[in-house]
Design a protein around this motif. Structure first.
Motif, PDB file in Angstrom:
ATOM      1  N   PRO A 419       7.923  44.902  97.475  1.00 27.20           N
ATOM      2  CA  PRO A 419       9.345  44.772  97.157  1.00 27.20           C
ATOM      3  C   PRO A 419       9.683  45.321  95.775  1.00 27.20           C
ATOM      4  N   THR A 420      10.864  45.917  95.670  1.00 31.96           N
ATOM      5  CA  THR A 420      11.363  46.428  94.387  1.00 31.96           C
ATOM      6  C   THR A 420      12.763  45.860  94.157  1.00 31.96           C
ATOM      7  N   VAL A 421      13.258  46.005  92.951  1.00 32.45           N
ATOM      8  CA  VAL A 421      14.583  45.480  92.613  1.00 32.45           C
ATOM      9  C   VAL A 421      15.538  46.651  92.365  1.00 32.45           C
ATOM     10  N   PRO A 422      16.859  46.412  92.439  1.00 32.89           N
ATOM     11  CA  PRO A 422      17.816  47.509  92.226  1.00 32.89           C
ATOM     12  C   PRO A 422      18.021  47.806  90.743  1.00 32.89           C
ATOM     13  N   TYR A 423      17.625  48.992  90.318  1.00 34.76           N
ATOM     14  CA  TYR A 423      17.844  49.422  88.933  1.00 34.76           C
ATOM     15  C   TYR A 423      19.158  50.200  88.844  1.00 34.76           C
ATOM     16  N   LYS A 424      19.656  50.346  87.622  1.00 34.68           N
ATOM     17  CA  LYS A 424      20.856  51.145  87.393  1.00 34.68           C
ATOM     18  C   LYS A 424      20.557  52.204  86.347  1.00 34.68           C
ATOM     19  N   ALA A 425      21.269  53.323  86.441  1.00 30.06           N
ATOM     20  CA  ALA A 425      21.127  54.395  85.456  1.00 30.06           C
ATOM     21  C   ALA A 425      22.499  54.904  85.081  1.00 30.06           C
ATOM     22  N   VAL A 426      22.726  55.081  83.769  1.00 34.31           N
ATOM     23  CA  VAL A 426      23.998  55.623  83.276  1.00 34.31           C
ATOM     24  C   VAL A 426      23.816  57.122  83.100  1.00 34.31           C
ATOM     25  N   LEU A 427      24.544  57.911  83.867  1.00 36.47           N
ATOM     26  CA  LEU A 427      24.380  59.370  83.874  1.00 36.47           C
ATOM     27  C   LEU A 427      24.891  59.988  82.575  1.00 36.47           C
ATOM     28  N   SER A 428      24.269  61.106  82.204  1.00 33.03           N
ATOM     29  CA  SER A 428      24.538  61.681  80.878  1.00 33.03           C
ATOM     30  C   SER A 428      25.524  62.843  80.882  1.00 33.03           C
ATOM     31  N   SER A 429      25.740  63.513  82.011  1.00 31.65           N
ATOM     32  CA  SER A 429      26.603  64.706  82.003  1.00 31.65           C
ATOM     33  C   SER A 429      27.745  64.573  83.008  1.00 31.65           C
ATOM     34  N   ALA A 430      28.825  65.285  82.710  1.00 33.76           N
ATOM     35  CA  ALA A 430      30.002  65.266  83.589  1.00 33.76           C
ATOM     36  C   ALA A 430      29.673  65.871  84.955  1.00 33.76           C
ATOM     37  N   LYS A 431      28.754  66.851  84.979  1.00 35.18           N
ATOM     38  CA  LYS A 431      28.360  67.488  86.236  1.00 35.18           C
ATOM     39  C   LYS A 431      27.685  66.484  87.165  1.00 35.18           C
ATOM     40  N   TYR A 436      27.540  62.545  91.730  1.00 37.55           N
ATOM     41  CA  TYR A 436      27.306  61.190  92.258  1.00 37.55           C
ATOM     42  C   TYR A 436      28.605  60.398  92.465  1.00 37.55           C
ATOM     43  N   ARG A 437      29.724  60.928  91.931  1.00 33.85           N
ATOM     44  CA  ARG A 437      31.044  60.298  92.050  1.00 33.85           C
ATOM     45  C   ARG A 437      31.138  58.964  91.311  1.00 33.85           C
ATOM     46  N   GLU A 438      30.251  58.737  90.393  1.00 33.56           N
ATOM     47  CA  GLU A 438      30.316  57.549  89.530  1.00 33.56           C
ATOM     48  C   GLU A 438      29.405  57.760  88.335  1.00 33.56           C
ATOM     49  N   ILE A 444      17.867  52.015  94.672  1.00 36.91           N
ATOM     50  CA  ILE A 444      17.145  51.021  95.473  1.00 36.91           C
ATOM     51  C   ILE A 444      15.812  51.549  95.986  1.00 36.91           C
ATOM     52  N   ASN A 445      15.598  52.873  95.858  1.00 37.91           N
ATOM     53  CA  ASN A 445      14.335  53.480  96.282  1.00 37.91           C
ATOM     54  C   ASN A 445      13.679  54.130  95.073  1.00 37.91           C
ATOM     55  N   PRO A 446      12.502  53.663  94.658  1.00 37.00           N
ATOM     56  CA  PRO A 446      11.848  54.216  93.455  1.00 37.00           C
ATOM     57  C   PRO A 446      11.634  55.718  93.517  1.00 37.00           C
ATOM     58  N   ALA A 447      11.470  56.277  94.720  1.00 33.91           N
ATOM     59  CA  ALA A 447      11.248  57.719  94.845  1.00 33.91           C
ATOM     60  C   ALA A 447      12.465  58.512  94.385  1.00 33.91           C
ATOM     61  N   GLN A 448      13.643  57.881  94.361  1.00 30.55           N
ATOM     62  CA  GLN A 448      14.875  58.559  93.949  1.00 30.55           C
ATOM     63  C   GLN A 448      15.260  58.235  92.510  1.00 30.55           C
ATOM     64  N   PHE A 449      14.344  57.661  91.753  1.00 29.19           N
ATOM     65  CA  PHE A 449      14.612  57.295  90.364  1.00 29.19           C
ATOM     66  C   PHE A 449      14.839  58.560  89.538  1.00 29.19           C
ATOM     67  N   PRO A 450      16.010  58.692  88.845  1.00 31.24           N
ATOM     68  CA  PRO A 450      16.319  59.941  88.131  1.00 31.24           C
ATOM     69  C   PRO A 450      15.482  60.111  86.869  1.00 31.24           C
ATOM     70  N   ASP A 451      15.279  61.363  86.511  1.00 32.47           N
ATOM     71  CA  ASP A 451      14.512  61.694  85.313  1.00 32.47           C
ATOM     72  C   ASP A 451      15.279  61.301  84.054  1.00 32.47           C
ATOM     73  N   LYS A 452      14.561  61.019  82.987  1.00 29.71           N
ATOM     74  CA  LYS A 452      15.158  60.586  81.724  1.00 29.71           C
ATOM     75  C   LYS A 452      16.136  61.602  81.165  1.00 29.71           C
ATOM     76  N   VAL A 455      19.868  60.884  82.245  1.00 34.17           N
ATOM     77  CA  VAL A 455      20.557  59.609  81.997  1.00 34.17           C
ATOM     78  C   VAL A 455      20.582  59.289  80.505  1.00 34.17           C
ATOM     79  N   THR A 456      21.550  58.455  80.109  1.00 32.54           N
ATOM     80  CA  THR A 456      21.617  57.996  78.724  1.00 32.54           C
ATOM     81  C   THR A 456      20.857  56.692  78.541  1.00 32.54           C
TER      82      THR A 456
END
Length: 618
Positions: A419-431, A436-438, A444-452, A455-456
């Motif tokens: 089991p994993t928990v839901p993480y959040k990431a604050v995106l760094s660029s307007a693009k 992502y529309r937000e 919710i899936n670690p494989a989709q965790f964005p690169d540093k 994100v800010t």
């Protein structure tokens, strides 16, 4: 036609030749049942809900730590009011699921309408039996909002535990009347006086308000019914106002659709009414209303202040979400406060052990989620394990119960990933924000965790944990909490030998094995409970597992600042000529070069199953 008329109006049928007769049985102990002829009119009169004015209604719940006797007390109350016959096998009557009986926990809220005579008046006592575990905290809070008081049960031997504290504050924040009950006074090591002092110190409730009972033996249980009438106020409602009803639970019946458990705050509802949902804005026609006694008893109407069930052709549980408000069509009302959709806190991949069982498992998951709208389902696939799903649960216990019900009710065998928990990431660029529309995304899936670089900051979920333990284990438990990145918030001695610790934990640090470690360190004496405390900034990184340089998505996980490791081929060199070390490094480089040319590692499916399965083989 002969029956027994009394509390619960027990009736059974016996076929004798061509004549159908009602089976005559003994009245329940302590009831006012008498043997006489009974027509259907008598039955309807008993469940004519207009007979109960608001001042003769009490809505209450029983709350307690696990195994402190909540379900046993409910059984005794049902017997005392003649709702069920007094039998030796009356155990956990309101816990209808097999998993509830095996684990000794309540998973689904249940309601029972009890009829009780006191000082010349007949009272309607609505008992709402709620889940006690933190995973179902939101369902508990909604169920308590349908009550005006609670019975707080504490074990006379174990005293106050972590869930006792959590449940008390849920009731306290809802401004409910609280009746403290000290149970199991018949036990050899029971010390009700010590528990009285704990209740007074931790909850600031005077000792003389505590009721000492043995639910198992029935000792002094009737005094609880009297306390419910005297200490819990009647509901504050208006029957002349338009309908306003709270949905506090729901189940699915394959023939009748959704059966919604409702508490009426205003107005009246009856068969044929057109109603609407404040959440979905959909309209329905009421097919049936009634009360649970504890089985379903249909009635002509339900009135404000009462608790019962409603069937209106809803086809999925998501149409009757916990916390929703129902009202008459074209007569909208202000929705009851506090509604929010269930928020999954733990996610896990689920796959069939054999892909040939995919369709059977898909059908089982769909049917089970009809009875549990708090489970979220997303399709997923894996190169190693095939097609499956990523499911979201309210907590680890919720996940275990869901898996157990799949096995027991649908004979399904599954592989559950860690089991994993839901993480959040604050995106760094307007693009990226446009893509992502937000600005703030949830992972919710670690494989989709964005690169540093994208994100800010990263955010992780945190919880406020409560630990109650004998003081001799305090030092070891504090060290365990520090190792799990917890921040201490409070320490309090609740008596001479027991300590209550409060820590702020990252949720990821406690979802897998924290509870087992806590029990092991405390020889089983410590108890643990937690509540959602939002999100906090964290230094997180995605940890990839590579096999021969290839990424294995099934093993990807998110961790907090893990340093990189590699094999040290020079570890066996303690000195000597530098040429010896150079020789070892050259040999390692040649081996890597050769492996890149001919190496191809294929991991068998069985190896993945052994790594990913979260439960040991039975």
């Amino acid at each position: 036609m002969w029956t027994v008329v009394g509390r619960g109006c027990w009736r059974g049928r016996l076929q004798v030749s061509r004549v159908t007769r009602w089976l005559l049985g003994p009245p329940a102990a302590g009831s006012w049942a008498t043997h006489r002829r009974c027509s259907s009119a008598d039955f309807e009169e008993k469940f004519d809900m207009s007979r109960f004015p608001v001042e003769n209604i009490r809505n209450f719940s029983i709350i307690a730590h696990v195994d402190h006797g909540k379900s046993t007390l409910a059984d005794r109350l049902l017997e005392l009011t003649g709702t069920i016959d007094k039998k030796k096998n009356n155990k956990q009557v309101l816990d209808t699921l097999q998993v509830e009986r095996e684990r000794g926990i309540t998973v689904k809220a249940q309601t029972a309408s009890l009829f009780y005579d006191f000082e010349g008046k007949q009272y309607l006592l609505n008992l709402i039996d709620t889940p006690g575990h933190v995973d179902f905290n939101y369902e508990v809070s909604r169920s308590l909002s349908a009550c005006q008081g609670v019975i707080l049960v504490v074990d006379a031997n174990e005293g106050i535990q972590a869930q006792t504290v959590a449940n008390f504050f849920l009731a306290f924040e809802a401004q409910l009347a609280i009746i403290p009950v000290i149970n199991k006074i018949d036990l050899k090591n029971a010390d009700p006086e010590r528990v009285e002092k704990q209740i007074e110190k931790v909850f600031d409730i005077p000792r003389n308000e505590c009721i000492k009972i043995s639910a198992k033996l029935g000792t002094n249980v009737e005094s609880i019914l009297q306390a419910v009438i005297e200490r819990i106020p009647p509901p504050k409602v208006q029957r002349n106002n338009p309908l306003k009803a709270l949905v506090f639970d729901s189940t699915f019946d394959r023939y009748r659709g959704v059966i919604a458990s409702i508490a009426l705050f205003d107005g009246v509802v009856c068969k044929g009414d057109k109603i609407a949902s404040a959440h979905t804005q959909k309209t329905y026609e009421v097919n049936e209303v009634g009360v649970l006694n504890p089985s379903e008893r249909s009635t002509q109407k339900l009135y404000a202040g009462q608790v019962g069930y409603l069937i209106a052709g809803m086809r999925t549980v998501s149409e009757a979400q916990v916390g929703d408000t129902l009202y008459l069509h074209r007569r909208p009302v202000e929705p009851l406060p506090g509604f929010k959709a269930a928020k999954p806190m733990v996610f896990a991949g689920m796959y069939p052990v054999d892909q040939s069982e995919y369709n059977n498992l898909k059908s089982a998951v769909e049917k089970l989620t009809l009875n549990d709208s708090s489970v979220t389902v997303h399709r997923d696939s894996s190169l190693a394990l095939g097609a499956g799903w990523r499911l979201g649960f309210l907590g680890l216990l919720h996940m275990e119960v869901f898996n157990q019900r799949l096995e027991q009710e649908y004979n399904a065998s599954v592989i559950l990933t860690t089991p994993t928990v839901p993480y959040k990431a604050v995106l760094s660029s307007a693009k990226l924000i446009k893509e992502y529309r937000e600005k703030e995304i949830t992972i919710i899936n670690p494989a989709q965790f964005p690169d540093k670089s994208k994100v800010t900051e990263y955010l992780e979920p945190v919880v406020l944990g409560t630990i109650i333990t004998p003081d001799e284990y305090t030092r070891e438990i504090m060290m365990l909490c520090q190792a799990r990145r917890a921040v201490q918030k409070n320490v309090m001695f609740i008596d001479q030998n027991r300590v209550m610790l409060k820590y702020l934990f990252p949720l990821n640090e406690i979802v897998v094995d924290f509870y087992d470690s806590l029990k092991s360190l405390s020889s089983g004496y410590a108890s643990f409970d937690y509540e959602d405390a939002g999100y906090q900034t964290a230094e997180l990184v995605k940890m990839d597992i590579l096999l021969n340089g290839n990424l294995v998505e099934e093993l990807v996980t998110v961790v907090h600042n893990v340093k990189p490791y590699r094999k040290n081929v020079l570890a066996k060199c303690y000195g000597g000529d530098i040429t010896r070390k150079m020789k070892l490094l050259r040999r390692q480089a040649e081996g890597k070069k050769k492996l890149r040319k001919i190496g191809n590692i294929e991991v068998p499916k069985d190896a993945f199953i052994k790594v990913l399965k979260t439960q040991p083989d039975k």
